[in-house]
Design a protein around this motif. Structure first.
Motif, PDB file in Angstrom:
ATOM      1  N   HIS A 230      31.128  12.809  58.950  1.00 20.99           N
ATOM      2  CA  HIS A 230      31.808  14.103  58.970  1.00 20.99           C
ATOM      3  C   HIS A 230      32.421  14.434  60.333  1.00 20.99           C
ATOM      4  O   HIS A 230      33.619  14.725  60.436  1.00 20.99           O
TER       5      HIS A 230
ATOM      6  N   ARG B 160      35.656  12.507  60.083  1.00 23.60           N
ATOM      7  CA  ARG B 160      36.287  13.633  59.389  1.00 23.60           C
ATOM      8  C   ARG B 160      36.273  13.524  57.865  1.00 23.60           C
ATOM      9  O   ARG B 160      37.209  13.964  57.201  1.00 23.60           O
TER      10      ARG B 160
ATOM     11  N   SER C  53      34.915  14.811  54.288  1.00 20.79           N
ATOM     12  CA  SER C  53      34.402  16.092  53.799  1.00 20.79           C
ATOM     13  C   SER C  53      32.932  15.938  53.419  1.00 20.79           C
ATOM     14  O   SER C  53      32.453  14.826  53.161  1.00 20.79           O
TER      15      SER C  53
END
Length: 311
Positions: free
Chosen positions: A150, A154, A156
């Motif tokens: 995350h 990046r 979700s």
């Protein structure tokens, strides 16, 4: 993976382009999760093996090969992190993540001379500095994987949940816990130019066996940790205190008069490499806070120094 076609029929595999484009991403992901370049390479190879173990029809049914590779590689890392804890309990001495060189410092201008090394494919940023990796290594496997996916890559929380087998809310909590650990353990780092100057001063003082200069560069509460992987000459426990660390380095300089000490980038930050007769015998990573060195990590384990071989 070097196999460009399906072993079943010899036709060109349309998934090959996805494999090639994802390889760098997978190496970056696996190294941050495992702290080992060798293990990261094994994870990527195992991911490829599972891809080619499927039939062509199964592969063509996968809408996003890139997402598939990330999911499989992350799950392999999660399993390895669980077993790594047991291995670390049997490890002789302290365990330090495998240090990464910046290959631009080693090149000799020959085409293709070093570009095939997997270290070239690891992006050197703040998420691979030694202090960061050491904190990651203390986390529970799911916490580490959730945070890296995350906060670093990046993804979700819904995507992370599918990979780690937890709910999105649980993954959000894991990432928050990891974030809090990192903030608590990492004070603001000194600017890169200042770090380089302090490491250079440390090198000069070490070469001169100037114990007072070394003490002046080290925080009074500094910690020195060595990973020898069982080498008799390595420290089995961290050294505490700037003066003790300074005296240890002066002792080493006296016992090994033939050492050549070089300034090198270690995991994206200024570090030192010591060579004996052209062979790298130790890689030093530093954590500089303010004007002093707070932590030194010394990697002597020969297995972890293979990427530093210049030949």
């Amino acid at each position: 993976m070097s196999t460009p076609s399906d072993p079943d029929d010899g036709r060109f595999d349309p998934g090959l382009s996805a494999i090639v484009s994802e390889r760098r991403q997978l190496i970056n992901l696996a190294y941050r999760m495992l702290g080992s370049l060798a293990d990261a390479e094994d994870v990527v190879q195992e991911t490829y093996a599972r891809w080619y173990a499927m039939s062509r029809r199964q592969r063509e049914a996968i809408e996003s090969p890139g997402a598939w590779f990330t999911t499989v590689a992350s799950r392999i890392c999660l399993d390895l992190l669980g077993s790594a804890r047991a291995r670390r309990e049997r490890y002789v001495g302290e365990w330090i993540p495998e240090p990464l060189p910046d290959r631009r410092e080693w090149g000799d201008g020959r085409p293709g001379g070093m570009t095939a090394d997997p270290a070239d494919r690891v992006t050197l940023d703040e998420s691979v500095n030694m202090a960061f990796l050491v904190v990651l290594d203390a986390m529970a496997p799911a916490e580490r994987v959730a945070f890296i996916l995350h906060d670093v890559f990046r993804y979700s929380f819904a995507e992370v949940a599918e990979i780690v087998g937890r709910t999105p809310a649980a993954c959000r909590q894991l990432a928050w816990l990891a974030r809090r650990r990192i903030r608590a353990s990492q004070p603001p780092a000194a600017p890169a130019a200042r770090q380089a100057g302090i490491v250079r001063d440390f090198k000069r003082a070490w070469q001169a066996k100037d114990i007072d200069a070394l003490i002046g560069l080290l925080d009074p509460d500094a910690t020195g940790t060595a990973d020898g992987g069982g080498l008799v000459s390595a420290m089995l426990r961290p050294l505490e205190g700037g003066e003790r660390i300074a005296r240890a380095f002066v002792t080493v300089a006296g016992l090994e008069p033939g050492l050549t000490i070089l300034e090198r980038t270690v995991n994206g930050q200024p570090g030192l490499v010591a060579q004996q007769d052209g062979v790298t015998v130790v890689v030093l990573a530093f954590d500089v806070v303010g004007e002093r060195i707070k932590r030194i990590w010394s990697v002597l384990n020969p297995d972890k120094l293979r990427p530093w071989t210049t030949g």
